[in-house]
Design a protein around this motif. Sequence first.
Motif, mmCIF file in Angstrom:
data_model
loop_
_atom_site.group_PDB
_atom_site.id
_atom_site.type_symbol
_atom_site.label_atom_id
_atom_site.label_comp_id
_atom_site.label_asym_id
_atom_site.label_seq_id
_atom_site.Cartn_x
_atom_site.Cartn_y
_atom_site.Cartn_z
ATOM 1 N N ASP A 4 -48.569 35.645 39.687
ATOM 2 C CA ASP A 4 -48.582 35.403 41.128
ATOM 3 C C ASP A 4 -49.484 34.220 41.477
ATOM 4 N N ALA A 5 -50.664 34.155 40.888
ATOM 5 C CA ALA A 5 -51.585 33.041 41.136
ATOM 6 C C ALA A 5 -50.996 31.740 40.606
ATOM 7 N N TYR A 6 -50.377 31.800 39.437
ATOM 8 C CA TYR A 6 -49.756 30.622 38.837
ATOM 9 C C TYR A 6 -48.648 30.094 39.743
ATOM 10 N N LEU A 7 -47.816 30.997 40.204
ATOM 11 C CA LEU A 7 -46.694 30.618 41.056
ATOM 12 C C LEU A 7 -47.188 30.050 42.382
ATOM 13 N N ALA A 43 -32.936 43.486 42.868
ATOM 14 C CA ALA A 43 -32.937 44.421 43.996
ATOM 15 C C ALA A 43 -33.508 43.756 45.259
ATOM 16 N N VAL A 44 -33.042 42.525 45.515
ATOM 17 C CA VAL A 44 -33.386 41.806 46.739
ATOM 18 C C VAL A 44 -32.077 41.427 47.422
ATOM 19 N N SER A 45 -32.166 40.920 48.636
ATOM 20 C CA SER A 45 -30.944 40.521 49.331
ATOM 21 C C SER A 45 -30.451 39.180 48.797
ATOM 22 N N GLU A 46 -29.162 38.972 48.930
ATOM 23 C CA GLU A 46 -28.589 37.692 48.510
ATOM 24 C C GLU A 46 -29.136 36.555 49.379
ATOM 25 N N ARG A 53 -33.027 29.167 46.636
ATOM 26 C CA ARG A 53 -32.225 28.030 46.169
ATOM 27 C C ARG A 53 -32.319 26.841 47.117
ATOM 28 N N ALA A 54 -32.621 27.105 48.377
ATOM 29 C CA ALA A 54 -32.759 26.030 49.371
ATOM 30 C C ALA A 54 -34.177 25.480 49.424
ATOM 31 N N GLY A 55 -35.114 26.130 48.743
ATOM 32 C CA GLY A 55 -36.498 25.668 48.752
ATOM 33 C C GLY A 55 -37.263 26.066 50.005
ATOM 34 N N VAL A 56 -36.725 27.005 50.767
ATOM 35 C CA VAL A 56 -37.383 27.457 51.988
ATOM 36 C C VAL A 56 -38.502 28.441 51.650
ATOM 37 N N THR A 57 -38.216 29.361 50.755
ATOM 38 C CA THR A 57 -39.201 30.328 50.279
ATOM 39 C C THR A 57 -39.140 30.362 48.761
ATOM 40 N N THR A 58 -40.070 31.083 48.155
ATOM 41 C CA THR A 58 -40.075 31.250 46.706
ATOM 42 C C THR A 58 -40.243 32.725 46.367
ATOM 43 N N PRO A 59 -39.765 33.122 45.209
ATOM 44 C CA PRO A 59 -39.933 34.516 44.796
ATOM 45 C C PRO A 59 -41.387 34.801 44.442
ATOM 46 N N ASN A 60 -41.754 36.089 44.468
ATOM 47 C CA ASN A 60 -43.098 36.441 44.011
ATOM 48 C C ASN A 60 -43.140 36.387 42.490
ATOM 49 N N GLY A 61 -44.293 36.605 41.919
ATOM 50 C CA GLY A 61 -44.458 36.475 40.469
ATOM 51 C C GLY A 61 -43.568 37.387 39.656
ATOM 52 N N THR A 62 -43.462 38.630 40.077
ATOM 53 C CA THR A 62 -42.615 39.583 39.346
ATOM 54 C C THR A 62 -41.159 39.156 39.410
ATOM 55 N N GLU A 63 -40.719 38.753 40.599
ATOM 56 C CA GLU A 63 -39.335 38.306 40.757
ATOM 57 C C GLU A 63 -39.073 37.057 39.925
ATOM 58 N N CYS A 64 -40.021 36.132 39.934
ATOM 59 C CA CYS A 64 -39.868 34.901 39.162
ATOM 60 C C CYS A 64 -39.754 35.203 37.671
#
Length: 98
Positions: A4-7, A43-46, A53-64
Amino acid sequence: MNIDAYLERALAQKVSRRAFAKRLDMALKRTNTTSGRVAKHLAVSESDVTLWRAGVTTPNGTECSRICSLLHVNVEWLCEGDSDARSHESGKYRRELV
C-alpha cells in the motif's frame, strides 16, 4: 514490502496514474483479459476497473497485487514501469510489455 505504501508513493502524481493506467491497459490487452474478468476476480465493480484503466483512480495494494497475479506481471512493472521487473512469464511476453 508494504504494497500500500509502495503503491501510494509510486502513484502520487497524476502523470504516474496515467502511466499506471497505460501499463494496466497494455497488460489486459496482451492477456486478452476483460475489465469484467478483473472485476470478478477482485470482487470489485467493473466501473472501478474502468476508472483504473482511465487513470482516474488506482487500486489499493491488495487489489494491485491480485491484478499482477492475474495478469502475470510484477508490481514494480505495473506501478513504476521498471523494465527489470516486468512479467514473470516467458521472455517473448516480457519483451512485448516494454
